[in-house]
Design a protein around this motif. Sequence first.
Motif, PDB file in Angstrom:
ATOM      1  N   ILE A   8       0.260  -1.744  -1.591  1.00  0.00           N
ATOM      2  CA  ILE A   8       0.259  -0.950  -0.932  1.00  0.00           C
ATOM      3  C   ILE A   8       1.723  -0.426  -0.198  1.00  0.00           C
ATOM      4  CG2 ILE A   8      -0.736  -0.784   1.796  1.00  0.00           C
ATOM      5  CD1 ILE A   8      -3.059  -0.215  -0.838  1.00  0.00           C
ATOM      6  N   THR A   9       2.261   0.639  -0.039  1.00  0.00           N
ATOM      7  CA  THR A   9       3.269   1.158   0.489  1.00  0.00           C
ATOM      8  C   THR A   9       4.138  -0.189   1.359  1.00  0.00           C
ATOM      9  OG1 THR A   9       3.353   2.822   1.643  1.00  0.00           O
ATOM     10  CG2 THR A   9       3.460   2.977  -0.512  1.00  0.00           C
ATOM     11  N   THR A  10       4.954  -0.866   1.212  1.00  0.00           N
ATOM     12  CA  THR A  10       5.442  -1.416   2.701  1.00  0.00           C
ATOM     13  C   THR A  10       5.751  -0.337   3.930  1.00  0.00           C
ATOM     14  OG1 THR A  10       7.030  -3.413   1.273  1.00  0.00           O
ATOM     15  CG2 THR A  10       7.327  -2.984   3.844  1.00  0.00           C
ATOM     16  N   ALA A  11       6.065   0.728   3.443  1.00  0.00           N
ATOM     17  CA  ALA A  11       6.185   1.674   4.129  1.00  0.00           C
ATOM     18  C   ALA A  11       5.138   1.594   5.630  1.00  0.00           C
ATOM     19  CB  ALA A  11       6.685   3.046   4.109  1.00  0.00           C
ATOM     20  N   TYR A  12       3.721   1.361   5.296  1.00  0.00           N
ATOM     21  CA  TYR A  12       2.363   1.458   5.736  1.00  0.00           C
ATOM     22  C   TYR A  12       1.990   0.384   6.489  1.00  0.00           C
ATOM     23  CZ  TYR A  12      -2.358   1.036   7.322  1.00  0.00           C
ATOM     24  OH  TYR A  12      -2.669   1.004   8.200  1.00  0.00           O
ATOM     25  N   MET A  13       1.885  -0.982   5.661  1.00  0.00           N
ATOM     26  CA  MET A  13       2.033  -2.121   5.847  1.00  0.00           C
ATOM     27  C   MET A  13       3.082  -2.589   7.253  1.00  0.00           C
ATOM     28  SD  MET A  13      -0.127  -2.992   4.274  1.00  0.00           S
ATOM     29  CE  MET A  13      -0.616  -4.435   4.810  1.00  0.00           C
ATOM     30  N   SER A  14       4.696  -1.308   7.472  1.00  0.00           N
ATOM     31  CA  SER A  14       5.155  -2.039   8.568  1.00  0.00           C
ATOM     32  C   SER A  14       4.809  -1.489   9.855  1.00  0.00           C
ATOM     33  CB  SER A  14       6.288  -1.958   8.068  1.00  0.00           C
ATOM     34  OG  SER A  14       6.526  -0.390   8.184  1.00  0.00           O
ATOM     35  N   THR A  15       3.702  -0.957   9.749  1.00  0.00           N
ATOM     36  CA  THR A  15       3.383  -0.083  11.312  1.00  0.00           C
ATOM     37  C   THR A  15       1.959  -0.933  11.643  1.00  0.00           C
ATOM     38  OG1 THR A  15       0.788   0.457   9.572  1.00  0.00           O
ATOM     39  CG2 THR A  15       3.166   2.112  10.008  1.00  0.00           C
ATOM     40  N   ARG A  16       1.785  -2.378   9.793  1.00  0.00           N
ATOM     41  CA  ARG A  16       0.743  -3.109  10.939  1.00  0.00           C
ATOM     42  C   ARG A  16       1.727  -4.649  11.184  1.00  0.00           C
ATOM     43  NH1 ARG A  16      -4.747  -3.544   9.864  1.00  0.00           N
ATOM     44  NH2 ARG A  16      -5.399  -1.404   9.744  1.00  0.00           N
ATOM     45  N   ALA A  17       2.776  -4.934  10.462  1.00  0.00           N
ATOM     46  CA  ALA A  17       3.499  -5.827  10.969  1.00  0.00           C
ATOM     47  C   ALA A  17       4.705  -5.915  11.084  1.00  0.00           C
ATOM     48  CB  ALA A  17       3.378  -6.736  10.092  1.00  0.00           C
ATOM     49  N   LYS A  18       5.522  -5.674  12.731  1.00  0.00           N
ATOM     50  CA  LYS A  18       7.005  -4.697  12.394  1.00  0.00           C
ATOM     51  C   LYS A  18       8.319  -5.238  11.973  1.00  0.00           C
ATOM     52  CE  LYS A  18       5.834  -3.124  17.032  1.00  0.00           C
ATOM     53  NZ  LYS A  18       6.036  -2.943  18.198  1.00  0.00           N
ATOM     54  N   SER A  19       7.703  -6.853  11.347  1.00  0.00           N
ATOM     55  CA  SER A  19       9.049  -7.404  10.859  1.00  0.00           C
ATOM     56  C   SER A  19       9.257  -6.542   9.057  1.00  0.00           C
ATOM     57  CB  SER A  19       8.899  -9.001  11.099  1.00  0.00           C
ATOM     58  OG  SER A  19       8.433  -9.188  11.760  1.00  0.00           O
ATOM     59  N   LEU A  20       8.328  -6.690   8.928  1.00  0.00           N
ATOM     60  CA  LEU A  20       8.284  -5.709   6.591  1.00  0.00           C
ATOM     61  C   LEU A  20       9.208  -4.574   7.191  1.00  0.00           C
ATOM     62  CD1 LEU A  20       4.522  -6.018   5.927  1.00  0.00           C
ATOM     63  CD2 LEU A  20       5.883  -6.948   5.897  1.00  0.00           C
ATOM     64  N   ASN A  21       9.657  -4.459   8.625  1.00  0.00           N
ATOM     65  CA  ASN A  21      10.097  -2.943   8.874  1.00  0.00           C
ATOM     66  C   ASN A  21      12.061  -3.539   8.039  1.00  0.00           C
ATOM     67  OD1 ASN A  21       9.811  -0.375   9.734  1.00  0.00           O
ATOM     68  ND2 ASN A  21       9.319  -1.984  11.507  1.00  0.00           N
ATOM     69  N   ALA A  22      12.163  -4.609   8.052  1.00  0.00           N
ATOM     70  CA  ALA A  22      13.526  -5.298   7.173  1.00  0.00           C
ATOM     71  C   ALA A  22      13.821  -4.778   6.020  1.00  0.00           C
ATOM     72  CB  ALA A  22      12.993  -7.023   7.053  1.00  0.00           C
ATOM     73  N   TRP A  23      12.202  -4.764   4.995  1.00  0.00           N
ATOM     74  CA  TRP A  23      13.039  -3.886   3.328  1.00  0.00           C
ATOM     75  C   TRP A  23      13.615  -2.617   3.946  1.00  0.00           C
ATOM     76  CZ3 TRP A  23      12.988  -6.312  -0.815  1.00  0.00           C
ATOM     77  CH2 TRP A  23      11.501  -7.162  -1.048  1.00  0.00           C
ATOM     78  N   LEU A  53       4.849 -12.324   4.166  1.00  0.00           N
ATOM     79  CA  LEU A  53       3.607 -12.270   2.882  1.00  0.00           C
ATOM     80  C   LEU A  53       2.487 -12.853   3.700  1.00  0.00           C
ATOM     81  CD1 LEU A  53       4.380 -12.950  -0.554  1.00  0.00           C
ATOM     82  CD2 LEU A  53       4.254 -10.945   0.566  1.00  0.00           C
ATOM     83  N   ALA A  54       3.030 -13.877   4.556  1.00  0.00           N
ATOM     84  CA  ALA A  54       1.464 -14.755   5.403  1.00  0.00           C
ATOM     85  C   ALA A  54       1.597 -13.502   6.995  1.00  0.00           C
ATOM     86  CB  ALA A  54       1.920 -15.782   6.192  1.00  0.00           C
ATOM     87  N   LEU A  55       1.734 -12.672   6.974  1.00  0.00           N
ATOM     88  CA  LEU A  55       2.369 -12.022   8.353  1.00  0.00           C
ATOM     89  C   LEU A  55       0.914 -11.355   8.913  1.00  0.00           C
ATOM     90  CD1 LEU A  55       5.740 -10.459   8.767  1.00  0.00           C
ATOM     91  CD2 LEU A  55       4.577 -11.951   9.607  1.00  0.00           C
ATOM     92  N   LEU A  56      -0.046 -10.943   7.822  1.00  0.00           N
ATOM     93  CA  LEU A  56      -1.601  -9.848   7.966  1.00  0.00           C
ATOM     94  C   LEU A  56      -2.617 -10.704   7.552  1.00  0.00           C
ATOM     95  CD1 LEU A  56      -0.911  -6.779   8.240  1.00  0.00           C
ATOM     96  CD2 LEU A  56       1.182  -7.863   7.389  1.00  0.00           C
ATOM     97  N   GLU A  57      -2.484 -11.749   7.398  1.00  0.00           N
ATOM     98  CA  GLU A  57      -3.610 -13.085   7.433  1.00  0.00           C
ATOM     99  C   GLU A  57      -4.558 -12.842   8.509  1.00  0.00           C
ATOM    100  OE1 GLU A  57      -4.422 -17.574   5.717  1.00  0.00           O
ATOM    101  OE2 GLU A  57      -2.405 -16.527   5.310  1.00  0.00           O
TER     102      GLU A  57
END
Length: 349
Positions: free
Chosen positions: A113-128, A153-157
Amino acid sequence: MKKKSILILMLIFIIAVVSACGNKQTSGVKGEANAASKNTAANASDKPSYTFKLTTIVQADHPWVKTAEKFNEELNQRSGGRMKLEIFPASQLGKEADMIQQIGAGVVDFGYITTAYMSTRAKSLNAWFMPMLFPNTEAASKMRGTDSATKMLALLEPQGIIGLDWLQTGNHSILMKSGSMETPEAFAGKKIRAPGGTVINDFYSALKASAAPMPLPEVYPALQTGVVDGVNASVDSAWTEKYYEVAKEFTLLNQFSFNAMVVVSKAKLDKLSPEDQQIVKDASKAAIDWGNKYVLDNEKEVLKKLQDGGVKVYEADNKDAFKSVTDEIWAKYSSDPLIKAFIDDATKK
């Protein structure tokens, strides 16, 4: 003579007895070995078999799908044939929001899943997506094992999703219908198709351009008809999505890293035995090792294909011209401790 005959007969008898005992012992050893072999086979057959499902948005010839095929090979080999993978590319199971819902519910097992989408579920992923943080794909790929990237990697658990790894697709640059994009001024008034995300929107807004998020299947016709002026694209996606057919000028700005978060359903993983969980994790790591190397090795070859297809390629040599914009965005997002740690990890390299 009579005594000699008796001695010879006795000797023959002794040899016959010893030979018979030896054969009996050998037969017993073979029998035990055969029994052990049968027991091993029985034990293997007692273990459950699995057919997992993996979903992603990219086309069937994209490196992420090739990596999924490698994952299938690794699962099959490491499990002795008990595990295999069904792959659903090209958004066959819906948009990424749908995919994540299915993975969280345990209906689908794995996703790239693109990190771009995943960043909408965990804002810290915007780091990438800190703009121009990485000069090339190789530098971005090296972040995979850092402490900050591992913590992400643990943010979505809590949402029922476990991050396993990071899979690159290549840094994103700018593919335009016409015109090079080597200076900030070139962006003014342009409409660029880009993945959704606050960082990406902030970057284009600061350059007086606008980011237009849209599903992948809509991008080609949007370029073709002029709905957008260009697309935020990796070298590989410019080729595999066939954007090069309708957009002919590619500026290698490397403005964003772009990757996938490799995820597994927590519900499914928790149902596996510890041994099978380890097989899944080891098989995934081996596949992602392979996939990231494939992306790096493939990038130059694909860039040559684009040029042969009529695309004009520009090297953006004066990236310092963008420094005031990038510094402003880095500072804005560094209030998140994990993003700050990620930037620090990246700039140490």
